[in-house]
Scaffold this motif. Structure first.
Motif, mmCIF file in Angstrom:
data_model
loop_
_atom_site.group_PDB
_atom_site.id
_atom_site.type_symbol
_atom_site.label_atom_id
_atom_site.label_comp_id
_atom_site.label_asym_id
_atom_site.label_seq_id
_atom_site.Cartn_x
_atom_site.Cartn_y
_atom_site.Cartn_z
ATOM 1 N N ALA A 191 0.834 -1.204 0.000
ATOM 2 C CA ALA A 191 0.000 0.000 0.000
ATOM 3 C C ALA A 191 0.866 1.250 0.000
ATOM 4 C CB ALA A 191 -0.922 -0.009 1.215
ATOM 5 N N ALA A 192 1.942 1.223 0.782
ATOM 6 C CA ALA A 192 2.859 2.368 0.816
ATOM 7 C C ALA A 192 3.492 2.587 -0.549
ATOM 8 C CB ALA A 192 3.920 2.156 1.879
ATOM 9 N N TRP A 193 3.816 1.493 -1.235
ATOM 10 C CA TRP A 193 4.392 1.623 -2.578
ATOM 11 C C TRP A 193 3.387 2.267 -3.528
ATOM 12 C CZ3 TRP A 193 2.860 -0.117 -7.338
ATOM 13 C CH2 TRP A 193 3.782 0.046 -8.378
ATOM 14 N N VAL A 194 2.141 1.811 -3.482
ATOM 15 C CA VAL A 194 1.111 2.385 -4.350
ATOM 16 C C VAL A 194 0.985 3.879 -4.101
ATOM 17 C CG1 VAL A 194 -1.368 2.437 -4.830
ATOM 18 C CG2 VAL A 194 -0.189 0.248 -4.592
ATOM 19 N N TYR A 195 1.011 4.236 -2.826
ATOM 20 C CA TYR A 195 0.797 5.634 -2.446
ATOM 21 C C TYR A 195 1.962 6.526 -2.876
ATOM 22 C CZ TYR A 195 -0.586 9.515 0.606
ATOM 23 O OH TYR A 195 -0.962 10.736 1.089
ATOM 24 N N ASN A 196 3.195 6.001 -2.777
ATOM 25 C CA ASN A 196 4.373 6.841 -2.993
ATOM 26 C C ASN A 196 5.015 6.713 -4.372
ATOM 27 O OD1 ASN A 196 4.653 8.101 -0.347
ATOM 28 N ND2 ASN A 196 5.104 6.060 0.411
ATOM 29 N N SER A 197 4.835 5.576 -5.038
ATOM 30 C CA SER A 197 5.651 5.324 -6.229
ATOM 31 C C SER A 197 4.887 4.915 -7.481
ATOM 32 C CB SER A 197 6.689 4.226 -5.913
ATOM 33 O OG SER A 197 7.474 4.568 -4.792
ATOM 34 N N SER A 198 3.609 4.612 -7.378
ATOM 35 C CA SER A 198 2.893 4.067 -8.531
ATOM 36 C C SER A 198 2.749 5.071 -9.666
ATOM 37 C CB SER A 198 1.506 3.568 -8.111
ATOM 38 O OG SER A 198 0.708 4.633 -7.621
ATOM 39 N N ASP A 199 2.947 6.366 -9.368
ATOM 40 C CA ASP A 199 2.760 7.366 -10.427
ATOM 41 C C ASP A 199 3.743 7.173 -11.574
ATOM 42 O OD1 ASP A 199 4.938 8.129 -8.899
ATOM 43 O OD2 ASP A 199 4.135 10.080 -8.345
ATOM 44 N N ARG A 200 4.921 6.544 -11.309
ATOM 45 C CA ARG A 200 5.870 6.276 -12.391
ATOM 46 C C ARG A 200 5.248 5.349 -13.432
ATOM 47 N NH1 ARG A 200 8.002 8.719 -7.777
ATOM 48 N NH2 ARG A 200 10.238 9.096 -7.976
ATOM 49 N N PHE A 201 4.468 4.375 -12.986
ATOM 50 C CA PHE A 201 3.864 3.447 -13.938
ATOM 51 C C PHE A 201 2.682 4.081 -14.662
ATOM 52 C CE2 PHE A 201 6.261 0.521 -11.282
ATOM 53 C CZ PHE A 201 6.847 -0.279 -12.254
ATOM 54 N N PHE A 202 1.999 5.014 -14.013
ATOM 55 C CA PHE A 202 0.990 5.796 -14.729
ATOM 56 C C PHE A 202 1.649 6.611 -15.840
ATOM 57 C CE2 PHE A 202 -1.577 4.970 -10.948
ATOM 58 C CZ PHE A 202 -2.854 4.832 -11.485
ATOM 59 N N LEU A 203 2.787 7.212 -15.513
ATOM 60 C CA LEU A 203 3.519 7.977 -16.527
ATOM 61 C C LEU A 203 3.988 7.077 -17.661
ATOM 62 C CD1 LEU A 203 5.686 10.409 -14.338
ATOM 63 C CD2 LEU A 203 4.073 11.080 -16.124
ATOM 64 N N LEU A 204 4.452 5.880 -17.307
ATOM 65 C CA LEU A 204 4.921 4.950 -18.327
ATOM 66 C C LEU A 204 3.779 4.547 -19.254
ATOM 67 C CD1 LEU A 204 7.308 3.240 -19.356
ATOM 68 C CD2 LEU A 204 6.576 1.426 -17.795
ATOM 69 N N HIS A 205 2.588 4.359 -18.684
ATOM 70 C CA HIS A 205 1.439 3.929 -19.483
ATOM 71 C C HIS A 205 0.885 5.056 -20.350
ATOM 72 C CE1 HIS A 205 -2.172 1.695 -20.541
ATOM 73 N NE2 HIS A 205 -2.900 2.740 -20.180
ATOM 74 N N TYR A 206 0.743 6.237 -19.750
ATOM 75 C CA TYR A 206 0.096 7.330 -20.459
ATOM 76 C C TYR A 206 1.073 8.248 -21.201
ATOM 77 C CZ TYR A 206 -4.341 6.300 -18.138
ATOM 78 O OH TYR A 206 -5.495 5.700 -17.712
ATOM 79 N N SER A 207 2.339 8.188 -20.848
ATOM 80 C CA SER A 207 3.299 9.107 -21.455
ATOM 81 C C SER A 207 4.512 8.324 -21.952
ATOM 82 C CB SER A 207 3.693 10.195 -20.439
ATOM 83 O OG SER A 207 4.401 11.223 -21.069
ATOM 84 N N ASN A 208 5.709 8.647 -21.451
ATOM 85 C CA ASN A 208 6.914 7.954 -21.912
ATOM 86 C C ASN A 208 8.018 8.046 -20.864
ATOM 87 O OD1 ASN A 208 8.252 10.574 -22.313
ATOM 88 N ND2 ASN A 208 6.920 10.758 -24.104
ATOM 89 N N LEU A 209 9.125 7.375 -21.136
ATOM 90 C CA LEU A 209 10.240 7.334 -20.194
ATOM 91 C C LEU A 209 10.885 8.701 -20.002
ATOM 92 C CD1 LEU A 209 11.907 3.978 -21.332
ATOM 93 C CD2 LEU A 209 10.810 4.422 -19.123
ATOM 94 N N THR A 210 10.865 9.531 -21.022
ATOM 95 C CA THR A 210 11.449 10.869 -20.894
ATOM 96 C C THR A 210 10.720 11.675 -19.824
ATOM 97 O OG1 THR A 210 12.119 10.854 -23.223
ATOM 98 C CG2 THR A 210 12.014 12.994 -22.119
ATOM 99 N N GLU A 211 9.394 11.573 -19.797
ATOM 100 C CA GLU A 211 8.611 12.270 -18.774
ATOM 101 C C GLU A 211 8.990 11.778 -17.375
ATOM 102 O OE1 GLU A 211 5.424 14.430 -19.073
ATOM 103 O OE2 GLU A 211 6.655 15.017 -20.777
ATOM 104 N N ILE A 212 9.223 10.469 -17.234
ATOM 105 C CA ILE A 212 9.645 9.926 -15.945
ATOM 106 C C ILE A 212 11.016 10.470 -15.574
ATOM 107 C CG2 ILE A 212 10.160 7.810 -14.656
ATOM 108 C CD1 ILE A 212 8.209 6.336 -16.466
ATOM 109 N N GLY A 213 11.887 10.638 -16.582
ATOM 110 C CA GLY A 213 13.204 11.227 -16.322
ATOM 111 C C GLY A 213 13.092 12.632 -15.776
ATOM 112 N N TYR A 214 12.233 13.450 -16.366
ATOM 113 C CA TYR A 214 12.014 14.815 -15.859
ATOM 114 C C TYR A 214 11.495 14.781 -14.418
ATOM 115 C CZ TYR A 214 12.285 16.345 -20.773
ATOM 116 O OH TYR A 214 12.689 16.603 -22.046
#
Length: 479
Positions: free
Chosen positions: A226-249
């Motif tokens: 649950a802590a992981w979902v709360y703190n870190s899952s947004d990277r996978f949302f970015l990966l799905h909806y955007s791209n790796l460059t956005e995650i880099g920023y």
């Protein structure tokens, strides 16, 4: 006992601060050797590793600490430690099995088999890091904070040396960065076993302690996830909806928000001990001095942290371009959202100690679930529209909601007269300044607005003193 706790906490905090500083040392090397897309890939793999670690940890770190102090003899304590070590070694088997599916995982996450070896190395990194965690906890059980700091710094220094060699000199890219993490952790685990921790084991596996630890730790698996979902899952949302460059920023913006996290760490080390000491010693049942201390400590923190967050945000583009490269400049736009998110996070930890005092910790469960669901919902809405800025905005809103709900609930049990109107005005003004001026510079290309930035910082400084957040008298010295 309280003084020993305070001393140890400071020493551990110092080690973590050094570790973060050393970690920042790699940034200019990595950002010059890796593209924003590569850096986003590295961050995504790190998030994936955290997810696996949250599950594979089995709650054993907490379970071992609990039963180590329950054991009545040094022999039994040694059995607890060795049992934990053996379970960690056995924990290598599930990641090895999972590693056979690296190609499928690469396709699942990145729609290509190109990153199969990176997935494989990331999976292998999980049991190595868990062994590193197992070793480091032993120093804490035996109250060896300086030795703990030594292994922490050694790991960071080895990581720097190997990382620069593999990533910058040999140009192995993201694979080199991942291998550096494996090598540095392995070196520390082996060295620690030989020089210190191996002597603390009884070298006798106990099924009795194993059952107890696994039973104790099992529910904590879900808390970790649950802590992981709360703190870190947004990277996978970015990966799905955007791209790796956005995650880099996003990751670069998070890195340049570290000074706020270091300040938060210092507050966490000091506030709880000082507050509860005063609360328990005060004879008046209304606890006026404890309440006064809670307000003055928090508002002082807020005054300093908002100024620091605004400073980092206003000059974020300059800092990113200087330490990293101009290719990462967009990442500066995430700094105000993330720094003020960290302020909100520390606010909900510091403000309103009523829940803890009343021993009503179940409130944390429903508040966390509420804000986690809010965070997930906002990620679905914001990230497709605004990319990494949307992810940072979702984090900020979720943390602010957590802060306000937790403070309101805590006030039901232990009312503290915080000047909430002043707090919110100061927080929001700092945030608005921190967002608008960098946007004027980057989106509307109005040039470097250095004079306006300085004026805004002076305005916030004056306001913090008018509100009494950063007093001009000698209150700090007296305290």
């Amino acid at each position: 006992m309280r003084s020993l706790f305070f001393k140890d906490t400071i020493v551990y905090g110092l080690g973590k601060g050094i570790k973060k500083f050393i970690g920042l040392f790699l940034l200019p090397f990595y950002t010059r050797a890796l593209t924003p897309e590569d850096y986003g890939l590295l961050s995504t793999l790190g998030t994936f590793t955290m997810l696996l670690s949250a599950f594979m940890n089995f709650g054993l770190d907490s379970a071992t600490g609990f039963y180590y102090f329950r054991a009545h003899s040094m022999m039994e304590k040694g059995k607890v430690l060795f049992t934990h070590f053996v379970i960690r070694l056995a924990g290598i088997i599930p990641p090895l099995i999972l590693s056979f599916f690296s190609a499928r995982l690469s396709v699942f996450f990145f729609k290509t088999q190109e990153y199969t070896w990176l997935i494989f190395i990331s999976i292998i990194l999980v049991p190595v890091n868990l062994l590193m965690s197992e070793q480091s906890h032993i120093y804490r059980y035996y109250r060896k904070p300086w030795q703990y700091n030594v292994i922490t710094v050694i790991k960071s220094l080895v990581n720097i040396g190997v990382g620069i060699s593999l990533v910058v000199i040999l140009k192995w890219g993201v694979i080199g960065a991942q291998l550096a993490s494996i090598i540095s952790s392995t070196v520390v685990v082996i060295g620690s076993l030989i020089l210190y921790t191996g002597k603390r084991y009884t070298w006798s596996f106990s099924f009795y302690w194993a059952r107890k630890m696994l039973r104790f730790g099992f529910p904590l698996i879900w808390a970790g996830l649950a802590a992981w979902v709360y703190n870190s899952s947004d990277r996978f949302f970015l990966l799905h909806y955007s791209n790796l460059t956005e995650i880099g920023y996003y990751s670069v913006g998070n890195t340049f928000s570290q000074p706020i996290q270091l300040l938060n760490m210092a507050v966490q080390m000091s506030f709880g001990v000082l507050f509860f000491k005063l609360y328990n010693e005060e004879k008046n049942p209304e606890k006026p001095e404890a309440k006064k201390m809670a307000v003055e400590s928090y508002t002082l923190y807020l005054g300093i942290s908002v100024l620091l967050a605004t400073l980092l945000s206003l000059f974020g583009t300059d800092l990113v371009n200087l330490v990293a490269t101009k290719d990462y400049g967009k990442g500066a736009l995430a700094i105000p959202f993330l720094t003020f998110s960290f302020i909100a996070a520390q606010s909900y930890q510091t403000m309103g100690p009523g829940i803890t005092l009343a021993e009503k910790n179940w409130h944390y469960t429903w508040i966390t679930i509420l804000t986690a669901l809010l965070n997930i919902g906002l990620n679905f809405v914001f990230i497709p529209r605004w990319g990494f800025i949307g992810a940072a905005g979702s984090t900020l809103i979720s943390f602010v909601v957590y802060w306000q709900v937790k403070q309101w609930v805590a006030g039901k049990y232990f009312p503290v007269n915080y000047p909430m109107l002043k707090i919110l005005i100061y927080f929001l003004l700092g945030f608005v300044i921190s967002v608008i001026i960098p946007l004027l510079e980057t989106k509307f290309i109005l040039g470097n607005l250095y004079l306006l930035k300085i004026i805004c910082l002076l305005l916030l400084t004056v306001l913090s003193q008018v509100f009494g957040f950063i007093p001009t008298n000698n209150w700090i010295i007296k305290s």
